[in-house]
Scaffold this active site. Sequence first.
Site, PDB file in Angstrom:
ATOM      1  N   THR A 143       0.809  -1.218   0.000  1.00 30.25           N
ATOM      2  CA  THR A 143       0.000   0.000   0.000  1.00 30.25           C
ATOM      3  C   THR A 143       0.843   1.269   0.000  1.00 30.25           C
ATOM      4  OG1 THR A 143      -1.446   1.323   1.425  1.00 30.25           O
ATOM      5  CG2 THR A 143      -0.157  -0.331   2.513  1.00 30.25           C
ATOM      6  N   GLU A 145       0.387   3.594   1.868  1.00 29.23           N
ATOM      7  CA  GLU A 145       0.574   4.025   3.262  1.00 29.23           C
ATOM      8  C   GLU A 145       1.976   3.674   3.758  1.00 29.23           C
ATOM      9  OE1 GLU A 145      -1.494   5.738   5.408  1.00 29.23           O
ATOM     10  OE2 GLU A 145      -2.922   6.029   3.781  1.00 29.23           O
ATOM     11  N   TYR A 167      -0.618   0.372  10.709  1.00 30.30           N
ATOM     12  CA  TYR A 167      -1.011  -0.322   9.472  1.00 30.30           C
ATOM     13  C   TYR A 167       0.108  -0.228   8.440  1.00 30.30           C
ATOM     14  CZ  TYR A 167      -3.349  -0.878   4.912  1.00 30.30           C
ATOM     15  OH  TYR A 167      -3.678  -1.249   3.632  1.00 30.30           O
ATOM     16  N   LYS A 171       2.384  -3.303   6.969  1.00 27.53           N
ATOM     17  CA  LYS A 171       2.429  -3.564   5.520  1.00 27.53           C
ATOM     18  C   LYS A 171       3.869  -3.515   5.005  1.00 27.53           C
ATOM     19  CE  LYS A 171      -1.731  -4.277   3.823  1.00 27.53           C
ATOM     20  NZ  LYS A 171      -2.073  -5.437   2.970  1.00 27.53           N
TER      21      LYS A 171
HETATM   22  P1  NAP Z   1     -11.002  -5.021   3.076  1.00 28.39           P
HETATM   23  O1  NAP Z   1     -12.253  -4.715   2.315  1.00 28.39           O
HETATM   24  O2  NAP Z   1     -10.816  -4.451   4.439  1.00 28.39           O
HETATM   25  O3  NAP Z   1     -10.902  -6.620   3.179  1.00 28.39           O
HETATM   26  C1  NAP Z   1     -10.016  -7.241   4.060  1.00 28.39           C
HETATM   27  C2  NAP Z   1     -10.205  -8.748   3.951  1.00 28.39           C
HETATM   28  O4  NAP Z   1      -9.260  -9.379   4.821  1.00 28.39           O
HETATM   29  C3  NAP Z   1     -11.580  -9.241   4.354  1.00 28.39           C
HETATM   30  O5  NAP Z   1     -11.970 -10.248   3.446  1.00 28.39           O
HETATM   31  C4  NAP Z   1     -11.315  -9.860   5.723  1.00 28.39           C
HETATM   32  O6  NAP Z   1     -12.179 -10.914   6.061  1.00 28.39           O
HETATM   33  C5  NAP Z   1      -9.923 -10.426   5.502  1.00 28.39           C
HETATM   34  N1  NAP Z   1      -9.218 -10.754   6.751  1.00 28.39           N
HETATM   35  C6  NAP Z   1      -8.869  -9.902   7.730  1.00 28.39           C
HETATM   36  N2  NAP Z   1      -8.200 -10.550   8.679  1.00 28.39           N
HETATM   37  C7  NAP Z   1      -8.116 -11.856   8.304  1.00 28.39           C
HETATM   38  C8  NAP Z   1      -7.551 -13.033   8.863  1.00 28.39           C
HETATM   39  N3  NAP Z   1      -6.932 -13.019  10.043  1.00 28.39           N
HETATM   40  N4  NAP Z   1      -7.638 -14.187   8.168  1.00 28.39           N
HETATM   41  C9  NAP Z   1      -8.276 -14.228   6.996  1.00 28.39           C
HETATM   42  N5  NAP Z   1      -8.856 -13.154   6.403  1.00 28.39           N
HETATM   43  C10 NAP Z   1      -8.765 -11.982   7.065  1.00 28.39           C
HETATM   44  O7  NAP Z   1      -9.729  -4.618   2.237  1.00 28.39           O
HETATM   45  P2  NAP Z   1      -9.622  -4.181   0.678  1.00 28.39           P
HETATM   46  O8  NAP Z   1      -9.939  -2.754   0.551  1.00 28.39           O
HETATM   47  O9  NAP Z   1     -10.317  -5.191  -0.144  1.00 28.39           O
HETATM   48  O10 NAP Z   1      -8.057  -4.303   0.464  1.00 28.39           O
HETATM   49  C11 NAP Z   1      -7.464  -5.549   0.080  1.00 28.39           C
HETATM   50  C12 NAP Z   1      -6.007  -5.531   0.484  1.00 28.39           C
HETATM   51  O11 NAP Z   1      -5.353  -4.471  -0.203  1.00 28.39           O
HETATM   52  C13 NAP Z   1      -5.765  -5.290   1.964  1.00 28.39           C
HETATM   53  O12 NAP Z   1      -4.628  -6.032   2.328  1.00 28.39           O
HETATM   54  C14 NAP Z   1      -5.464  -3.810   2.046  1.00 28.39           C
HETATM   55  O13 NAP Z   1      -4.671  -3.524   3.158  1.00 28.39           O
HETATM   56  C15 NAP Z   1      -4.734  -3.609   0.734  1.00 28.39           C
HETATM   57  N6  NAP Z   1      -4.815  -2.268   0.169  1.00 28.39           N
HETATM   58  C16 NAP Z   1      -6.029  -1.683   0.006  1.00 28.39           C
HETATM   59  C17 NAP Z   1      -6.094  -0.423  -0.539  1.00 28.39           C
HETATM   60  C18 NAP Z   1      -7.423   0.267  -0.770  1.00 28.39           C
HETATM   61  O14 NAP Z   1      -7.438   1.459  -1.036  1.00 28.39           O
HETATM   62  N7  NAP Z   1      -8.532  -0.464  -0.721  1.00 28.39           N
HETATM   63  C19 NAP Z   1      -4.914   0.245  -0.929  1.00 28.39           C
HETATM   64  C20 NAP Z   1      -3.708  -0.409  -0.787  1.00 28.39           C
HETATM   65  C21 NAP Z   1      -3.663  -1.680  -0.245  1.00 28.39           C
HETATM   66  P3  NAP Z   1     -13.541 -10.694   6.903  1.00 28.39           P
HETATM   67  O15 NAP Z   1     -14.603 -10.391   5.862  1.00 28.39           O
HETATM   68  O16 NAP Z   1     -13.722 -11.992   7.585  1.00 28.39           O
HETATM   69  O17 NAP Z   1     -13.312  -9.539   7.833  1.00 28.39           O
END
Ligand code: NAP
Length: 350
Positions: A143, A145, A167, A171
């Site tokens: 990310t 971040e 966070y 990461k």
């Molecule tokens: P999100 O909507 O918050 O989804 C996070 C996922 O992780 C959910 O499916 C959650 O499952 C799962 N999870 C959390 N803890 C877990 C564990 N211990 N074991 C198994 N599953 C677990 O995130 P997103 O926006 O889709 O982002 C996807 C990834 O990209 C993340 O790693 C995030 O940090 C990264 N990222 C996102 C952005 C952005 O702008 N969206 C930017 C850069 C990087 P539950 O449904 O069970 O909670």
Amino acid sequence: MVYSLTPFARLWCSLHGDDTLKSALITGITGQDGSYLAEFLVSKGYRVYGMVRRSSSANLSRVHHLHDRIELVFGDLLDQNSLVGLIESVGPDEVYNLAAQSFIPTSWSQPVLTGDFTGLGVARMLEAIRTVDPGVRFYQASTSEMFGKVNAPPQNESTPLNPCTPYGAAKAYGHFLTVNYRETYGMYACSGILFNHESPRRALEFVTRKITHAVARIKHGLQDKLKLGSMDARRDWGFAGDYVRAMWAMLQQEEPEEFVVATGESHSVAEFVERAFSHAGLAWEDHVEIDDQLIRRTELELLVGDASKAREKLGWEPAVDFEGLVDLMVDADLEVVEAETSGAGSPHSS
Ligand code: NAP
């Protein structure tokens, strides 16, 4: 049933250029990106396995519409044996590690848990792959971040990491570990350094979705005010559906490398608010209130990505621009609230 692709079958497929037999394991499939990536990989003919953790109530609304085209398998980034078992039973060609505790304010209130999920979870998955089948291709969801406090925009793959939240720090650990496993064990492991990306499937606590959902509720007379922290905060916001294409493209290269994925444009929360309210025919000045309690401890004003490398090497281009993103999120939330108020239930996420 869980299918597994043997090393022989994988070799056969690669010799024959047959993508239809490829399989992918997605962690975080119930999240925003996981659901878009699952759709994309299904459209490419992949067998898609989504790792879900045990929960007392189902949390599958974002992938409900894919229920007959993907397979959900149980595992948890906190549990090493479950990851080893999944790599053995699924036998994926590609693993996309999208699971994380991804909300920054929660990373301040639960820094240890965030480190465990978001940082050590990467170590557990890399170890599972290394011990079971180091030929599996691995994508890590890094990310912007991780850049944290930067001196000047834009940021690219060479910009030093300087995270300033639990966070971002967690990461950065996962990011460096991915590089370490590639360099030390020769694994195909790479990270996409993604800038903020949003969609109608973004969780409600994130500012973009908080705004568009509030706009829809205000339009329907269900609330009158929207409280925000700083309206001056700026971000490089893209559309999640565009960004998952870049994740996949990174795992199709000959050599694994890092890529920044971003729009290269910075917009303020104020711009987002103005566009969202006006798209719904509302005047934001009548509804938005500033609440000092909501201001973030560290605001990262200069985060803007330079995705030239992804554009050149992956041929990646975003299809949705800033205005298009705001409009599609508002339209989707208007539909969601409309369905809720008419008692029809939530429409499928678009
Ligand atoms: P999100 O909507 O918050 O989804 C996070 C996922 O992780 C959910 O499916 C959650 O499952 C799962 N999870 C959390 N803890 C877990 C564990 N211990 N074991 C198994 N599953 C677990 O995130 P997103 O926006 O889709 O982002 C996807 C990834 O990209 C993340 O790693 C995030 O940090 C990264 N990222 C996102 C952005 C952005 O702008 N969206 C930017 C850069 C990087 P539950 O449904 O069970 O909670």
